[in-house]
Scaffold this active site. Structure first.
Site, PDB file in Angstrom:
ATOM      1  N   ASP A 380     -26.076   2.864  -3.001  1.00  0.00           N
ATOM      2  CA  ASP A 380     -26.923   3.862  -2.378  1.00  0.00           C
ATOM      3  C   ASP A 380     -27.099   5.026  -3.348  1.00  0.00           C
ATOM      4  OD1 ASP A 380     -28.431   5.246  -0.586  1.00  0.00           O
ATOM      5  OD2 ASP A 380     -26.811   5.690   0.807  1.00  0.00           O
ATOM      6  N   ASP A 649     -20.868   3.573   1.924  1.00  0.00           N
ATOM      7  CA  ASP A 649     -19.868   4.321   2.681  1.00  0.00           C
ATOM      8  C   ASP A 649     -20.209   4.459   4.153  1.00  0.00           C
ATOM      9  OD1 ASP A 649     -22.002   6.004   2.508  1.00  0.00           O
ATOM     10  OD2 ASP A 649     -20.899   7.738   1.755  1.00  0.00           O
ATOM     11  N   ASN A 717      -2.097 -34.413 -23.116  1.00  0.00           N
ATOM     12  CA  ASN A 717      -0.848 -35.124 -22.847  1.00  0.00           C
ATOM     13  C   ASN A 717      -1.087 -36.407 -22.052  1.00  0.00           C
ATOM     14  OD1 ASN A 717       0.729 -33.312 -24.229  1.00  0.00           O
ATOM     15  ND2 ASN A 717       1.284 -32.114 -22.414  1.00  0.00           N
ATOM     16  N   ASN A 742       6.900 -29.749 -18.634  1.00  0.00           N
ATOM     17  CA  ASN A 742       5.870 -28.998 -17.941  1.00  0.00           C
ATOM     18  C   ASN A 742       6.400 -27.645 -17.465  1.00  0.00           C
ATOM     19  OD1 ASN A 742       3.091 -29.190 -17.019  1.00  0.00           O
ATOM     20  ND2 ASN A 742       3.934 -29.078 -14.956  1.00  0.00           N
ATOM     21  N   ASP A 746       5.144 -23.955 -18.624  1.00  0.00           N
ATOM     22  CA  ASP A 746       4.670 -22.986 -17.630  1.00  0.00           C
ATOM     23  C   ASP A 746       5.376 -21.645 -17.783  1.00  0.00           C
ATOM     24  OD1 ASP A 746       2.791 -24.623 -16.495  1.00  0.00           O
ATOM     25  OD2 ASP A 746       4.152 -25.445 -14.991  1.00  0.00           O
TER      26      ASP A 746
END
Length: 911
Positions: A380, A649, A717, A742, A746
């Protein structure tokens, strides 16, 4: 008594017109059309169409309509079973996949993996579950905008023709109209409502009579200035819905005057009800939600192809189907991005904390990425580009020269008036430096006042001069109405008669000021002898026009810089406002926003969806918009492929915020806007948004890093597993070894949220591109397979592992872990790692620690439990050479891929 009730029922069923059901069962998207139709009808026809009359409907009739059409409430209270709602959030494909993998990990006795996968999945589900519960609160708050009762004219009984009762010997008096206070929720279509200053409009109403009626529609339009309403149906229908002068909308309030109207629409069928209906609808999937979902399906498609293939190969070649099954499940775990919820959540949480220090409060974590991906910001004008404060900007004489005399007269008029001081009076009175000089020094007291009315559109005060006790009448009001009472004009130090030429010049000056966005008020005066204590409207004649005062909502000082900065970051600002186009053009010009095109809400209403798709790209200013217009523009921009933010708003902004990728509001906004918003700014400024945009892009950058690193590595993989399964007489890696590999990988990636992001990435909007992720997987993933196969050859023919599965598995485990962890530093940037772009300290430390741990693991006390054996020194020499070659090759391929992708995007943009 029973006979009388029977007659009532018969009367109601026989005389209620069929078209009444069509009128009152209006769907939200038909509200505009319905109200426009009623606005064009005469008052009598509107009453007839609603089966009502000026005396109102009867209490019995109202009860029947209430049963038939429901209570006049915009947010029906629905009891939602939280358990059912929570279970619904478990049906997401990524969630289902991760729950299955967590269960598999638990079955395989990998407790740590099960806890990580399950824990992060539950966090994600709980966040989305909480978000949906919150969406219903916004609609509920809308119902609080309406007062508890309203003044309604109703008949005390039904009208029954005497001839129908004659056979029974019953004589019924004619029903009497009574004005009663009725709970808002019990108002029905056809009710006659009385309105006066201070009342909230309880439904969508067609006015039957009005006197000096000004209505504040800010709750729907966002514009604070009240609008005048009339009962007449003689007007141009070229404006928008909110320009209909004989329609009052539910939730707006009466600023001044009185009116009587007939209720057309109630409850969810009203305009305000359509907004509530939008807010209660299911959350719109955002750019982030769609991106995650597409990535999940991408990984699932690879998994559904590769995992069964691996199972079948191992089952047929090794004749141990249980071992093949467990190995296949391990491959699934290895291929799945099980750390994605954790990486995403940590990234978003970290971004939330960082943004909170920069006056940006994040309510919905996922919205941070949408913030960064945003390439169009719809906002606005009021309070964003402007100060949201009407100020007295100019005070000038008839010729347009600045005049202190005009300012003094205007101040006296506003200071002494006893009526309701509007925003313009407040702006005049804020020139506090005039108070002591004008009030205390020159004038002794106020003599009289001629109040404002909406016919004259002006008001006057009469004050006594302290020195000679003469009286001065000061008039302030609309230019044309005030000018009609003036025969003289003040030009410099002279007072001259107003002729036709000067009259035209005055109107032209005012027109020019209006074109610049000013609201102009005329100021006139007349000297009078003392001795008169009471003054009338007739005394407002033969006035001298002193000049004008001009008001403006000035632009913010930061607006120019903010628009320039957002543009530099690839974010286009589009203005969506309820204000008129003249004022909006002026403000945009002042803040340096180049106007590409302007459209009004009335034009938007007549456009098809295909036409609007073109218009929203061509234009960047949209004025006189309704809430539906705003929401439709946002939807269309998203349909065109943009990631859209909407900053608002007010209640009128809530539907657009709901439909945007990211809804942005401010701390001073109404509760409904804050409930709907994803992000709250503690300062209503576009400049603050820049911090959010940059922060969002950093978060998204680190999320994409994880996805590219994990997907390409796991994809490579799986190719290696597939090939090894075909010719090896044993499993290339045990299930426990795959899960350990794995898990360690990670862990190395868990520091990604802390990583640095290249400036080039932050410079422009970044969006999910699944095809880009897929292409990256295909380009980079198989490179690791090449070195995996090289490792197979080394282990089989250099170290003779045909008959030593444990050494083969250990050698491949170490090479696989080192290669995919090392490659993190290459994949995390498009530049040359360690030279042009350096990772954050946590990333460097954690990846180094994981690689060191992987090298140590075959020699550790855990080696036997994991099926590892010690590796010879020669292996590590070969490994070092292979890893150096691997890093160089990946960097070369990555550079070629980045260049290819850039050319592809340029070609696409040029088409």
């Amino acid at each position: 008594m029973k006979l009388f009730e029977l007659l009532q029922d018969t009367f109601f069923l026989n005389f209620l017109p069929r078209n009444f059901r069509t009128i009152t069962d209006a769907k939200p998207n038909n509200v505009n059309k319905m109200l426009e139709e009623f606005s064009q009808l005469s008052g009598d026809l509107a009453l007839t169409k609603l089966n009502s009359n000026e005396s109102g409907i009867s209490k019995t009739d109202a009860q029947k309509r209430l049963i038939k059409y429901g209570h006049n409430v915009i947010a029906q209270e629905k009891k939602v079973n939280p358990v059912v709602l929570f279970l619904m959030h478990l049906k997401n494909p990524l969630t289902i996949m991760l729950i299955v993998l967590a269960s598999i990990s638990l079955y395989l006795n990998d407790i740590s993996a099960a806890l990580v996968i399950g824990g992060m999945t539950m966090i994600s589900v709980i966040l989305s579950f909480t978000q949906e519960l919150r969406s219903s609160k916004a609609a509920e708050k809308l119902s609080k905008m309406v007062s508890s009762t309203a003044s309604v004219r109703r008949l005390d009984r039904d009208y029954i023709p005497q001839k129908d009762l004659a056979p029974f010997g019953i004589k019924i008096h004619k029903p009497q109209a009574q004005t009663v206070e009725v709970p808002i929720r019990e108002i029905v279509p056809g009710d006659i409502v009385h309105l006066s200053a201070g009342d909230l409009v309880p439904a969508d109403i067609r006015l039957l009579s009005a006197k000096d009626l000004f209505v504040n529609q800010a709750v729907l339009t966002g514009e604070a200035m009240p609008v005048e309403k009339f009962a007449s149906n003689e007007f141009s229908a070229s404006g928008g819905t909110f320009d209909l002068p004989n329609i009052c909308f539910m939730g707006s309030n009466i600023e001044s005057g009185t009116a009587v109207g007939v209720v057309v629409l109630t409850g969810k069928n009203t305009y305000l009800g359509s907004i509530a209906d939008t807010l209660q609808s299911a959350p719109v999937p955002t750019s982030f939600d769609i991106g995650v979902k597409k990535f999940t399906w991408l990984m699932l498609s690879f998994m559904l192809v590769m995992v069964p293939f691996v199972m079948l190969i191992n089952g047929f070649l090794k004749h141990n189907w249980m071992e093949a099954f467990l190995f296949g499940l391990s491959v699934a775990v290895g291929l799945a991005p099980e750390m994605l919820p954790m990486i995403v959540t940590v990234n978003l949480a970290k971004g939330t904390i960082a943004l909170s220090r920069q006056k940006v409060i994040v309510k919905r974590l996922n919205s941070i990425q949408n913030f960064g991906a945003m390439d169009v910001l719809c906002t606005d004008k009021t309070g964003t580009l402007t100060q949201d404060k009407i100020i007295l900007k100019r005070h000038m004489d008839v010729s347009g020269e600045e005049s202190e005399h005009v300012l003094q007269l205007a101040y006296l008029n506003s200071y002494y008036q006893t009526g309701l001081k509007n925003l313009l009076d407040v702006a005049v009175l804020e020139h506090a430096e005039l108070k002591e000089h004008m009030v205390a020094n020159k004038y002794a007291e106020k003599i009289d006042e001629i109040p404002f009315d909406f016919i004259r559109k002006r008001m006057s005060v009469i004050v006594e001069h302290k020195d000679d006790e003469s009286h001065l009448l000061i008039t302030k009001g609309a230019v044309e109405e005030t000018l009609k009472q003036c025969i003289f004009a003040e030009v410099g130090d002279k007072v001259v008669p107003i002729d036709n030429k000067m009259h035209a010049e005055v109107l032209q000056t005012v027109h020019d000021l209006n074109e610049e966005g000013f609201r102009v008020i005329a100021v006139a005066y007349k000297h009078l002898p003392d001795g008169q204590d009471t003054y009338l409207v007739a005394d407002e004649s033969e006035l001298t026009l002193a000049g004008y005062i001009a008001f403006l909502d000035p632009p913010k000082e930061t607006a120019v810089e903010a628009i320039s900065t957002l543009s530099a970051h690839g974010v286009e600002v589009k203005i969506l406002t309820g204000d008129n186009e003249i004022v909006t053009k002026k403000v945009c010009k002042d803040v340096g926003l180049k106007i590409k095109g302007i459209y009004k809400g009335s034009q938007i209403d007549t456009m098809s969806d295909d036409e609007l798709k073109v218009v929203v790209e061509e234009a960047n200013i949209f004025a006189k918009l309704s809430p539906d217009n705003k929401a439709r523009i946002v939807k269309t921009l998203r349909a065109n492929g943009h990631t859209v933010g909407f900053m608002g708003d007010g209640i009128n902004d809530a539907p657009a915020m709901k439909n945007a990728d990211v809804g942005i509001s401010v701390d001073s906004a109404v509760d409904i806007a804050k409930e709907t918003a994803d992000i709250i700014l503690l300062e209503k400024s576009l400049l603050v948004l820049e911090n959010g945009v940059v922060g969002g892009r950093k978060v998204f950058g680190n999320i994409i890093k994880y996805i590219k690193m994990g997907a390409s590595s796991n994809f490579g993989n799986m190719f290696s597993v597939l090939g090894a399964s075909a010719f090896l007489p044993f499993l290339p890696m045990l299930p426990i070894q795959i899960l350990t590999n794995n898990f360690l990988y990670d862990i190395s990636q868990s520091s990604t949220p802390t990583d640095n992001v290249d400036d080039e990435f932050i410079a422009k909007p970044q969006k999910w591109d699944i095809s880009e992720i897929r292409d990256f997987m295909i380009a980079i993933g198989p490179l690791s397979s090449i070195f995996d196969y090289a490792t197979y050859i080394v282990m089989l023919y250099v170290f003779g592992c045909w008959t030593n599965p444990a050494m083969f598995q250990t050698g491949w485990f170490v090479e696989s872990l080192i290669s995919q962890t090392l490659i993190v530093h290459i994949i995390r940037t498009n530049k040359i790692p360690f030279i042009q772009s350096v990772a954050s300290l946590p990333v460097i430390l954690l990846t180094s620690l994981v690689m060191a741990f992987g090298l140590w693991l075959p020699f550790s006390p855990f080696a036997a439990a994991l099926g590892f054996v010690e590796l010879p020194l020669k292996y590590f020499v070969i490994l070092t050479a292979m890893m150096f070659a691997y890093a160089v090759i990946v960097q070369v391929v990555k550079t070629k891929y980045v260049n290819w992708l850039a050319n592809k995007k340029l070609l696409k943009a040029s088409i």
